[in-house]
Write a protein that holds these residues in place. Sequence first.
Motif, mmCIF file in Angstrom:
data_model
loop_
_atom_site.group_PDB
_atom_site.id
_atom_site.type_symbol
_atom_site.label_atom_id
_atom_site.label_comp_id
_atom_site.label_asym_id
_atom_site.label_seq_id
_atom_site.Cartn_x
_atom_site.Cartn_y
_atom_site.Cartn_z
ATOM 1 N N GLN A 88 0.849 -1.181 0.000
ATOM 2 C CA GLN A 88 0.000 0.000 0.000
ATOM 3 C C GLN A 88 0.889 1.236 0.000
ATOM 4 O OE1 GLN A 88 -0.866 0.359 4.821
ATOM 5 N NE2 GLN A 88 -2.557 0.393 3.412
ATOM 6 N N PRO A 89 0.354 2.383 -0.389
ATOM 7 C CA PRO A 89 1.163 3.601 -0.386
ATOM 8 C C PRO A 89 1.651 3.949 1.021
ATOM 9 C CG PRO A 89 -0.837 3.903 -1.672
ATOM 10 C CD PRO A 89 -0.995 2.596 -0.937
ATOM 11 N N VAL A 90 2.928 4.186 1.153
ATOM 12 C CA VAL A 90 3.520 4.611 2.421
ATOM 13 C C VAL A 90 4.425 5.798 2.128
ATOM 14 C CG1 VAL A 90 4.970 3.983 4.387
ATOM 15 C CG2 VAL A 90 3.437 2.278 3.374
ATOM 16 N N GLU A 91 4.145 6.911 2.760
ATOM 17 C CA GLU A 91 4.948 8.110 2.582
ATOM 18 C C GLU A 91 6.010 8.184 3.674
ATOM 19 O OE1 GLU A 91 4.455 13.009 2.431
ATOM 20 O OE2 GLU A 91 2.729 11.709 2.862
ATOM 21 N N ASP A 92 7.231 8.446 3.281
ATOM 22 C CA ASP A 92 8.309 8.607 4.261
ATOM 23 C C ASP A 92 8.249 10.025 4.826
ATOM 24 O OD1 ASP A 92 10.505 8.199 5.828
ATOM 25 O OD2 ASP A 92 11.958 8.366 4.197
ATOM 26 N N SER A 93 7.221 10.276 5.604
ATOM 27 C CA SER A 93 6.947 11.611 6.133
ATOM 28 C C SER A 93 7.613 11.868 7.474
ATOM 29 C CB SER A 93 5.436 11.798 6.296
ATOM 30 O OG SER A 93 4.924 10.869 7.246
ATOM 31 N N GLY A 94 8.066 10.792 8.125
ATOM 32 C CA GLY A 94 8.603 10.939 9.476
ATOM 33 C C GLY A 94 7.536 11.142 10.516
ATOM 34 N N GLN A 95 6.264 10.990 10.131
ATOM 35 C CA GLN A 95 5.159 11.204 11.059
ATOM 36 C C GLN A 95 4.817 9.907 11.787
ATOM 37 O OE1 GLN A 95 3.552 14.243 11.726
ATOM 38 N NE2 GLN A 95 5.319 14.994 10.559
ATOM 39 N N ALA A 96 4.792 9.974 13.113
ATOM 40 C CA ALA A 96 4.418 8.818 13.920
ATOM 41 C C ALA A 96 2.903 8.744 14.058
ATOM 42 C CB ALA A 96 5.066 8.906 15.295
ATOM 43 N N LEU A 97 2.407 7.546 14.284
ATOM 44 C CA LEU A 97 0.995 7.347 14.600
ATOM 45 C C LEU A 97 0.834 7.226 16.104
ATOM 46 C CD1 LEU A 97 -0.064 4.763 11.851
ATOM 47 C CD2 LEU A 97 -0.733 7.173 11.998
ATOM 48 N N PRO A 98 -0.323 7.590 16.629
ATOM 49 C CA PRO A 98 -0.512 7.510 18.080
ATOM 50 C C PRO A 98 -0.536 6.075 18.582
ATOM 51 C CG PRO A 98 -2.553 8.157 16.987
ATOM 52 C CD PRO A 98 -1.479 8.201 15.946
ATOM 53 N N LEU A 99 0.103 5.855 19.710
ATOM 54 C CA LEU A 99 0.028 4.585 20.421
ATOM 55 C C LEU A 99 -1.153 4.627 21.389
ATOM 56 C CD1 LEU A 99 3.826 4.182 21.304
ATOM 57 C CD2 LEU A 99 2.609 3.163 19.369
ATOM 58 N N ASP A 100 -1.418 3.487 22.019
ATOM 59 C CA ASP A 100 -2.407 3.390 23.105
ATOM 60 C C ASP A 100 -3.817 3.698 22.643
ATOM 61 O OD1 ASP A 100 0.025 3.154 24.357
ATOM 62 O OD2 ASP A 100 -0.113 5.016 25.480
ATOM 63 N N THR A 101 -4.103 3.502 21.373
ATOM 64 C CA THR A 101 -5.458 3.746 20.872
ATOM 65 C C THR A 101 -5.819 2.689 19.844
ATOM 66 O OG1 THR A 101 -6.927 5.389 19.868
ATOM 67 C CG2 THR A 101 -4.678 5.301 19.031
ATOM 68 N N CYS A 102 -7.091 2.303 19.831
ATOM 69 C CA CYS A 102 -7.581 1.398 18.794
ATOM 70 C C CYS A 102 -7.831 2.173 17.505
ATOM 71 C CB CYS A 102 -8.889 0.740 19.233
ATOM 72 S SG CYS A 102 -8.757 -0.377 20.635
ATOM 73 N N TYR A 103 -7.803 1.457 16.392
ATOM 74 C CA TYR A 103 -8.108 2.048 15.096
ATOM 75 C C TYR A 103 -9.385 1.401 14.549
ATOM 76 C CZ TYR A 103 -3.510 4.220 15.071
ATOM 77 O OH TYR A 103 -2.410 4.983 15.395
#
Length: 326
Positions: free
Chosen positions: A182-197
């Motif tokens: 799938q498309p993945v951008e090397d943005s350096g942006q983290a996703l939040p932990l401790d949460t459901c999606y």
Amino acid sequence: MNKMTMVEAINLALKSAMRQDDSVIILGEDVGVNGGVFRATVGLRDEFGLKRVLDTPLAETMIAGLSVGMASQGLKPVAEIQFMGFILPTMEHLIGHAARLRHRTRGRLHCPMVLRVPFGGGIHAPEHHSESTEALFAQIPGLRVVIPSSPARAYGLLLAAIRNPDPVLFMEPKRIYRLNAQPVEDSGQALPLDTCYTLREGNDITLISWGAMIKETLEAADHLAQQGVSCEVIDVVTLNPIDHETMLASVAKTGRCVIIHEAPKSCAVGAEISATLAERGLVNLQAPINRVTGYDTVMPYYRMENHYMPNTADILEAVKTTLEFS
């Protein structure tokens, strides 16, 4: 934006973290010259050198202990254990030291280490290569347990794990390492932990899962949609600490729930989720919570592997039973 598999996204996240922060160190068995048994660390040694990508002996206890020491002294080690079945020697350091360091020193020291480990079945592996023992670690205070289920989430969650000031067990479902891109951008942006999606909104039933089993869960949701059944699909992602609120809100909406995981049924994370939904959401439930899981036995060799692992048909049967309850 390039399309990539999960293992490629993990490699990209490691490169991004190492380029941004000189304190990030990679270590483990065969992670340097060979690029890891699944090639998750391929190319890192060539770019960052011997001092930042360390090939270790076959000594999981040493890998974990060395990581705790590095983390306590200002580095950010990202260690690899080749397979989940080999993680048991690390438990003394993970549970007795890494998870307790902040508490033991009253906040003076932190332990910003990540222990990466491929886990789960489905690749025809030999003994000790297919375990799903996340529940052994999900009970430990101070130790985060994170499991991605797609390339994009693997990239963002691994960056978040590396930047976290406390230890993270980052479990990678190897069955879907190269399943799709799938498309993945090397943005350096983290996703939040401790949460459901919430991967899919629905009104009739809540399907809760994580890791590789998200694939079968979404397949079941697609099949049920053709029959007019609206499924809400939740990816737990962080197994410790668990975001119960998202699941409780979903069950309050749908009234019915099926929990799906590959690990054995007894004393699993699914049991904890089920207990919390029953304790705090009983008045909203219109049917007993159902669970689709592996068996309470050792993962068999590859000839019997598919009989052990839950599949889409199992999920559909559990949903049917739950919907018919009145």
